[in-house]
Every structure is written in structure tokens, then in C-alpha cells.
Design a protein around this motif. Structure first.
Motif, PDB file in Angstrom:
ATOM      1  N   PHE A 177       0.856  -1.175   0.000  1.00 31.00           N
ATOM      2  CA  PHE A 177       0.000   0.000   0.000  1.00 31.00           C
ATOM      3  C   PHE A 177       0.895   1.230   0.000  1.00 31.00           C
ATOM      4  O   PHE A 177       1.910   1.253   0.698  1.00 31.00           O
ATOM      5  N   ALA A 178       0.535   2.248  -0.770  1.00 28.65           N
ATOM      6  CA  ALA A 178       1.295   3.500  -0.781  1.00 28.65           C
ATOM      7  C   ALA A 178       0.326   4.659  -0.971  1.00 28.65           C
ATOM      8  O   ALA A 178      -0.674   4.543  -1.677  1.00 28.65           O
ATOM      9  N   ASN A 179       0.653   5.792  -0.331  1.00 30.41           N
ATOM     10  CA  ASN A 179      -0.189   6.987  -0.355  1.00 30.41           C
ATOM     11  C   ASN A 179       0.747   8.193  -0.384  1.00 30.41           C
ATOM     12  O   ASN A 179       1.323   8.561   0.634  1.00 30.41           O
ATOM     13  N   LEU A 180       0.933   8.803  -1.560  1.00 29.63           N
ATOM     14  CA  LEU A 180       1.836   9.944  -1.721  1.00 29.63           C
ATOM     15  C   LEU A 180       1.062  11.124  -2.292  1.00 29.63           C
ATOM     16  O   LEU A 180       0.265  10.949  -3.223  1.00 29.63           O
ATOM     17  N   LYS A 181       1.334  12.321  -1.744  1.00 31.13           N
ATOM     18  CA  LYS A 181       0.663  13.532  -2.206  1.00 31.13           C
ATOM     19  C   LYS A 181       1.690  14.647  -2.317  1.00 31.13           C
ATOM     20  O   LYS A 181       2.453  14.891  -1.381  1.00 31.13           O
ATOM     21  N   ALA A 182       1.690  15.343  -3.472  1.00 34.23           N
ATOM     22  CA  ALA A 182       2.697  16.361  -3.781  1.00 34.23           C
ATOM     23  C   ALA A 182       2.152  17.769  -3.571  1.00 34.23           C
ATOM     24  O   ALA A 182       1.076  18.107  -4.080  1.00 34.23           O
ATOM     25  N   TYR A 183       2.937  18.587  -2.844  1.00 32.55           N
ATOM     26  CA  TYR A 183       2.593  19.986  -2.572  1.00 32.55           C
ATOM     27  C   TYR A 183       3.741  20.883  -3.008  1.00 32.55           C
ATOM     28  O   TYR A 183       4.911  20.552  -2.773  1.00 32.55           O
ATOM     29  N   PRO A 184       3.433  22.032  -3.610  1.00 26.16           N
ATOM     30  CA  PRO A 184       4.501  22.968  -3.962  1.00 26.16           C
ATOM     31  C   PRO A 184       5.304  23.352  -2.726  1.00 26.16           C
ATOM     32  O   PRO A 184       4.768  23.421  -1.612  1.00 26.16           O
TER      33      PRO A 184
END
Length: 155
Positions: free
Chosen positions: A76-83
């Protein structure tokens, strides 16, 4: 309207997150890492967790190094990109995603099922074509009409 893409990756060891994100400049972002279940692989053996728990604001340079220079097994993986310089948080729904500074969400469920949401429509097309080039199965766009996901989570 296109929201994202979904596809299946092989259920095996590899560097799939680095491959999936190749068109995306990971280094320009800080990342939320959900700390889900994935492991480094050494000598065909599962070792330490890929991420040591939930992380708010992992520098993209560090993340890129981890994802592109190691072999790992995703469960399972959960990645979120923010400036850079924006508040990094764990958003829970597509509506929260739209209102947030988050630019990309990548979720992996059961080692093979990948969902990517991306606000930049040109980049979304590039991610789609990248998935096809890498030979992933069942590559398709997620649209307003076919998106059955209620939460941006792997649980």
C-alpha cells in the motif's frame, strides 16, 4: 473532465513509483507520505519499511533518490505532492484535493492497483502515456463520470 488515471503494475519487486512518476518533477515538491505498507528489498528479501511512518513534508529530492535508486515491494502506498512553501497535509476526498494546494495524489492498493490524480492536465496526459510505455495493464483515464472512489486513501 479527466481527473486522473488508473492502471495495474506487476505484483513484484521493483522501482515502480520512480517509473510512474518519471514525467513529474518530484524535486519541485514537498510530499505527504502516508506511511502505508511497503518495504525495501535486499537480496530478494523484504527489509526495512520504505517509509518509516507518516511523513509531512518530505523533500522531493530525498523522495526521488529513494524511489529511483532502490528496489522495493509495494503493498500500500499513499503519496501527495505539494509545492514548496505550501502547507502539506493529508487530504481525504477529491473535493478536498481540488480546494487544496496538492498537485498530485498517487495511491497503490494491494501491490498492483494504482490511481493517480493530477491537477495539471498536460502532465496527466504525460503520466497516462508513460504508463502505456511502461507496459502497465488496464491503463485508463478517471473522469467525473467513472470515478467511483469516495476517499483519497488506500484504506
Amino acid at each position: 473532465m479527466k481527473r486522473g488515471i488508473s492502471f495495474e503494475i506487476p505484483n513484484e519487486y521493483g522501482g515502480f513509483l520512480g517509473e510512474i512518476l518519471k514525467p513529474f518533477d518530484m524535486t519541485s515538491f514537498n510530499w505527504y507520505i502516508g506511511g502505508e505498507e511497503s518495504y525495501f528489498v535486499e537480496d530478494c528479501t523484504l527489509e526495512e519499511p520504505l517509509f518509516p511512518g507518516e511523513v509531512y513534508g518530505m523533500d522531493g529530492v530525498i523522495l526521488k533518490g529513494i524511489l529511483e535508486n532502490n528496489e522495493y515491494y509495494l503493498i500500500f502506498a499513499n503519496l501527495k505532492a505539494y509545492p514548496k512553501k505550501k502547507n502539506v497535509q493529508d487530504i481525504k476526498t477529491y473535493e478536498e484535493f481540488l480546494k487544496s494546494d496538492c498537485q498530485l495524489v498517487l495511491l497503490v492498493v494491494d501491490s498492483a492497483y494504482v490511481t493517480v490524480y493530477c491537477k495539471d492536465k498536460v502532465l496527466l496526459e504525460n503520466l497516462y502515456h508513460n504508463a502505456i510505455i511502461n507496459g502497465y495493464d488496464n491503463v485508463q483515464f478517471i473522469t467525473d463520470e467513472n470515478d467511483g472512489r469516495t476517499r483519497l486513501s488506500v484504506w
